[in-house]
Design a protein around this motif. Structure first.
Motif, PDB file in Angstrom:
ATOM      1  N   VAL A  52       0.802  -1.232   0.000  1.00 20.36           N
ATOM      2  CA  VAL A  52       0.000   0.000   0.000  1.00 20.36           C
ATOM      3  C   VAL A  52       0.834   1.282   0.000  1.00 20.36           C
ATOM      4  N   ASP A  53       2.136   1.189   0.272  1.00 24.89           N
ATOM      5  CA  ASP A  53       2.899   2.432   0.434  1.00 24.89           C
ATOM      6  C   ASP A  53       3.060   3.222  -0.857  1.00 24.89           C
ATOM      7  N   TRP A  54       2.695   2.633  -2.004  1.00 22.26           N
ATOM      8  CA  TRP A  54       2.764   3.357  -3.262  1.00 22.26           C
ATOM      9  C   TRP A  54       1.608   4.360  -3.419  1.00 22.26           C
ATOM     10  N   PHE A  55       0.538   4.232  -2.606  1.00 22.73           N
ATOM     11  CA  PHE A  55      -0.553   5.207  -2.671  1.00 22.73           C
ATOM     12  C   PHE A  55      -0.982   5.707  -1.292  1.00 22.73           C
ATOM     13  N   TYR A  56      -0.574   5.028  -0.226  1.00 21.13           N
ATOM     14  CA  TYR A  56      -1.055   5.374   1.112  1.00 21.13           C
ATOM     15  C   TYR A  56       0.015   6.110   1.905  1.00 21.13           C
ATOM     16  N   ASP A  57      -0.393   7.239   2.513  1.00 22.42           N
ATOM     17  CA  ASP A  57       0.508   8.031   3.352  1.00 22.42           C
ATOM     18  C   ASP A  57      -0.047   8.027   4.783  1.00 22.42           C
ATOM     19  N   PRO A  58       0.626   7.399   5.724  1.00 20.81           N
ATOM     20  CA  PRO A  58       0.121   7.314   7.107  1.00 20.81           C
ATOM     21  C   PRO A  58      -0.107   8.679   7.742  1.00 20.81           C
ATOM     22  N   ASN A  59       0.560   9.709   7.245  1.00 19.51           N
ATOM     23  CA  ASN A  59       0.444  11.034   7.837  1.00 19.51           C
ATOM     24  C   ASN A  59      -0.697  11.870   7.241  1.00 19.51           C
ATOM     25  N   TYR A  60      -1.396  11.314   6.255  1.00 20.49           N
ATOM     26  CA  TYR A  60      -2.455  12.078   5.591  1.00 20.49           C
ATOM     27  C   TYR A  60      -3.709  12.177   6.461  1.00 20.49           C
ATOM     28  N   GLY A  61      -3.919  11.184   7.327  1.00 22.22           N
ATOM     29  CA  GLY A  61      -4.957  11.232   8.351  1.00 22.22           C
ATOM     30  C   GLY A  61      -6.344  11.574   7.864  1.00 22.22           C
ATOM     31  N   VAL A  62      -6.851  12.748   8.309  1.00 20.66           N
ATOM     32  CA  VAL A  62      -8.224  13.152   8.033  1.00 20.66           C
ATOM     33  C   VAL A  62      -8.493  13.299   6.532  1.00 20.66           C
ATOM     34  N   GLY A  63      -7.456  13.462   5.730  1.00 22.95           N
ATOM     35  CA  GLY A  63      -7.641  13.600   4.291  1.00 22.95           C
ATOM     36  C   GLY A  63      -8.336  12.401   3.667  1.00 22.95           C
ATOM     37  N   TYR A  64      -8.121  11.215   4.249  1.00 19.71           N
ATOM     38  CA  TYR A  64      -8.738  10.016   3.680  1.00 19.71           C
ATOM     39  C   TYR A  64     -10.246   9.987   3.887  1.00 19.71           C
ATOM     40  N   VAL A  65     -10.763  10.767   4.823  1.00 20.13           N
ATOM     41  CA  VAL A  65     -12.214  10.904   4.971  1.00 20.13           C
ATOM     42  C   VAL A  65     -12.795  11.512   3.697  1.00 20.13           C
ATOM     43  N   PHE A  66     -12.108  12.498   3.155  1.00 18.18           N
ATOM     44  CA  PHE A  66     -12.582  13.163   1.938  1.00 18.18           C
ATOM     45  C   PHE A  66     -12.330  12.308   0.697  1.00 18.18           C
ATOM     46  N   VAL A  67     -11.255  11.542   0.698  1.00 20.32           N
ATOM     47  CA  VAL A  67     -11.002  10.620  -0.413  1.00 20.32           C
ATOM     48  C   VAL A  67     -12.117   9.577  -0.491  1.00 20.32           C
ATOM     49  N   ALA A  68     -12.502   9.036   0.645  1.00 18.40           N
ATOM     50  CA  ALA A  68     -13.569   8.034   0.685  1.00 18.40           C
ATOM     51  C   ALA A  68     -14.875   8.609   0.162  1.00 18.40           C
ATOM     52  N   ASN A  69     -15.177   9.830   0.543  1.00 16.84           N
ATOM     53  CA  ASN A  69     -16.403  10.487   0.086  1.00 16.84           C
ATOM     54  C   ASN A  69     -16.373  10.707  -1.424  1.00 16.84           C
ATOM     55  N   PHE A  70     -15.219  11.094  -1.936  1.00 25.54           N
ATOM     56  CA  PHE A  70     -15.073  11.305  -3.385  1.00 25.54           C
ATOM     57  C   PHE A  70     -15.340  10.014  -4.151  1.00 25.54           C
ATOM     58  N   ILE A  71     -14.782   8.907  -3.676  1.00 27.87           N
ATOM     59  CA  ILE A  71     -14.961   7.619  -4.356  1.00 27.87           C
ATOM     60  C   ILE A  71     -16.428   7.178  -4.319  1.00 27.87           C
ATOM     61  N   SER A  72     -17.071   7.298  -3.178  1.00 28.99           N
ATOM     62  CA  SER A  72     -18.461   6.839  -3.046  1.00 28.99           C
ATOM     63  C   SER A  72     -19.411   7.675  -3.902  1.00 28.99           C
ATOM     64  N   THR A  73     -19.201   8.983  -3.955  1.00 30.69           N
ATOM     65  CA  THR A  73     -20.068   9.848  -4.760  1.00 30.69           C
ATOM     66  C   THR A  73     -19.888   9.562  -6.247  1.00 30.69           C
ATOM     67  N   THR A  74     -18.657   9.304  -6.655  1.00 31.26           N
ATOM     68  CA  THR A  74     -18.410   8.934  -8.054  1.00 31.26           C
ATOM     69  C   THR A  74     -19.133   7.645  -8.420  1.00 31.26           C
ATOM     70  N   CYS A  75     -19.103   6.682  -7.525  1.00 30.30           N
ATOM     71  CA  CYS A  75     -19.757   5.394  -7.792  1.00 30.30           C
ATOM     72  C   CYS A  75     -21.263   5.544  -7.951  1.00 30.30           C
ATOM     73  N   VAL A  76     -21.903   6.318  -7.083  1.00 28.90           N
ATOM     74  CA  VAL A  76     -23.355   6.445  -7.182  1.00 28.90           C
ATOM     75  C   VAL A  76     -23.745   7.273  -8.401  1.00 28.90           C
ATOM     76  N   THR A  77     -22.911   8.235  -8.792  1.00 27.77           N
ATOM     77  CA  THR A  77     -23.195   9.000 -10.007  1.00 27.77           C
ATOM     78  C   THR A  77     -23.203   8.079 -11.219  1.00 27.77           C
ATOM     79  N   LEU A  78     -22.252   7.173 -11.275  1.00 27.33           N
ATOM     80  CA  LEU A  78     -22.218   6.192 -12.368  1.00 27.33           C
ATOM     81  C   LEU A  78     -23.432   5.267 -12.305  1.00 27.33           C
ATOM     82  N   ALA A  79     -23.839   4.885 -11.099  1.00 28.57           N
ATOM     83  CA  ALA A  79     -24.992   3.990 -10.945  1.00 28.57           C
ATOM     84  C   ALA A  79     -26.302   4.667 -11.346  1.00 28.57           C
ATOM     85  N   LEU A  80     -26.342   5.998 -11.288  1.00 23.06           N
ATOM     86  CA  LEU A  80     -27.552   6.740 -11.663  1.00 23.06           C
ATOM     87  C   LEU A  80     -27.677   6.969 -13.173  1.00 23.06           C
ATOM     88  N   LEU A  81     -26.665   6.598 -13.927  1.00 26.53           N
ATOM     89  CA  LEU A  81     -26.687   6.862 -15.368  1.00 26.53           C
ATOM     90  C   LEU A  81     -27.903   6.264 -16.082  1.00 26.53           C
TER      91      LEU A  81
END
Length: 500
Positions: free
Chosen positions: A182-211
């Motif tokens: 995972v160290d090629w994409f994961y930064d242990p010091n990014y912390g709270v930033g991954y909350v927003f990454v998760a939200n970005f991924i989930s919203t993209t998925c549902v937008t595609l599902a609504l097509l």
């Protein structure tokens, strides 16, 4: 009464999915409060998501309600109404996302997040997709497809939760076991930033599902229709902006009311986490709104519409009081969803619950101006509430902290509720069952008072300060409310006869 039963059925479907979804998201609260380094990190989440809620209202600019209005008017082709709205929201949402992405450094710096402009870029794209997605979601409600609506909402929530668990729990564990995975994409010091990454991924998925829903009609753009829709909907933009700011302004300006920004962020994190404890009431009012909005517009042409609205109001309040008592009576257990150093903020929960009840009643009352095309009155009421809210937040937060923000919301929504009733009775008079509503209000207030009194007396005179004893007493009090409800409005004998 049949229509009310249908409304109750749709509310149950929306509610079950919303309750399940919000409960699953609720489970992220302990994840955040226990794993994020400090309450200040959760304060960042609370603050940025408050901005996101405001921007979502701006980017939809009343077109969701306008869609329902013009779909039910019968003057235009429903497919044309839907397609025109979709195209319009796509253009404006895409333009917003591109603009913020280009100037993310400047925007992030102005908001105090200059070290992480990508937070702002991600949330700009997320809110743009959410704004666009609101139209196909609204169309599913118009088509009375609550199952499809609920399934897609749950899909988005599941993806968000899975991504949060992956980034906040899975990746740290993998880093200890086999970092190269995972160290090629994961930064242990990014912390709270991954909350927003998760939200970005989930919203993209549902937008595609609504097509499929997006592409279910032929793309047609009617400029004249759009002009009429904007004349109806744009007054709702001001209403929406002020309305959402009544819900989020405390979380937006809260950090700036402290001399130390870090302390402000920390206190906001505590306030935001404790707000989540009152989430069940918000879920109920949201589920009610999803079902009630199309119901009101469709029912408005029927002779017995006012009677249905009055019955709906009564049962909304009955259910709201039940939720209020359930949460406050079992708060000693619910508090464990957040870390112990957040518990000091739980005193705001009863106040927040009451604010949600007043907000729900205000929503229930306020269809008079939408049905009479007097949407400017909605803006007036929201402005009144907003002025009261901001004034009290600025006055009270420096004095009493988060309780000041909760009280400000309570007073603002109560005022809006009263004003809406007074004006509404002039334009759409409805005979509400105030006798029954008053008795339930009195009963709920007395039971809540007895709960607090019994807790005090047991501690002071009996030396009993035991959570389980208190909850035993509270359970008896909750049963009293349920018995009264069953005897007066949900008689079991009638329910059994109907099933037979």
């Amino acid at each position: 009464m049949t229509e009310v039963k249908s409304l109750a059925k749709d509310t149950a479907i929306y509610g079950i999915s919303s309750i399940l979804g919000k409960f699953l998201n609720w489970c992220l609260v302990p994840l955040y409060t226990y794993l994020l380094t400090s309450s200040a990190d959760y304060g960042i989440v609370t603050n940025l998501y408050a901005w996101t809620a405001l921007l979502l209202v701006i980017l939809t600019y009343g077109m969701e309600t306008g869609l329902f209005r013009f779909l039910n008017k019968g003057e235009d082709n429903p497919d044309t109404v839907y397609s025109t709205t979709l195209i319009t929201l796509f253009v404006t949402s895409a333009a917003f996302a591109v603009l913020i992405a280009l100037f993310s450094d400047q925007v992030a710096g102005a908001m105090g997040y200059g070290a992480h402009p990508e937070f702002v870029s991600m949330l700009a794209i997320v809110v743009a997709m959410d704004a666009f997605d609101s139209i196909p979601f609204a169309y599913l409600r118009y088509l009375k497809r609550p199952v499809a609506f609920a399934s897609l909402k749950l899909f988005m929530i599941f993806v968000n939760i899975i991504m949060n668990l992956f980034f906040l729990l899975g990746c740290p564990a993998i880093m200890k076991w086999n970092p190269s995975l995972v160290d090629w994409f994961y930064d242990p010091n990014y912390g709270v930033g991954y909350v927003f990454v998760a939200n970005f991924i989930s919203t993209t998925c549902v937008t595609l599902a609504l097509l499929p829903t997006v592409c279910s009609v032929k793309p047609v753009f009617d400029k004249a229709l759009l002009g009429r829709m904007l004349r109806y909907s744009l007054p709702l933009l001001l209403l929406g902006i002020v309305g959402i700011m009544n819900q989020t302004i405390d979380k937006i300006i809260f950090p700036y009311l402290y001399a130390d920004p870090q302390e402000g962020a920390a206190q906001l994190g505590i306030y935001g986490a404790c707000f989540k404890v009152a989430m069940v009431m918000m879920v109920f009012t949201q589920a009610f709104r999803y079902a009630y909005e199309p119901f009101v517009f469709a029912k408005s042409r029927d002779a017995d519409s006012k009677e249905s609205y009055a019955v709906t109001m009564k049962f909304f309040l009955i259910t709201s009081y039940l939720i209020f008592l359930g949460i406050t009576f079992y708060l000693d257990i619910l508090r464990y969803i957040i870390r112990e150093d957040y518990w000091g903020g739980l005193v705001v929960v009863p106040v927040v619950l009451l604010a949600y009840i007043f907000q729900g009643v205000y929503f229930n009352l306020s269809f008079w101006y939408k049905l009479n095309d007097k949407t400017r009155y909605g803006a007036y009421m929201s402005i009144i509430g907003f002025i009261i809210n901001v004034a009290l937040i600025v006055l009270l937060v420096p004095m009493i902290g988060s309780m000041g923000a909760a009280v400000a919301s309570l007073v603002a929504f109560f005022t809006m509720m009263i004003v809406s009733y007074v004006w509404g009775q002039k334009y759409l008079p409805i005979e509400y069952d105030f006798m029954s509503i008053g008795l339930y209000t009195l009963l709920a207030a007395v039971l809540y008072g007895l709960s607090r009194l019994s807790e005090f007396l047991l501690a002071k005179y009996c030396g009993i300060n035991n959570m389980w004893v208190s909850m035993g007493v509270n359970t008896v009090l909750l049963v009293v409310y349920m018995v009264y409800l069953i005897r007066h409005d949900l008689p079991l004998s009638a329910i059994i006869r109907r099933r037979k």
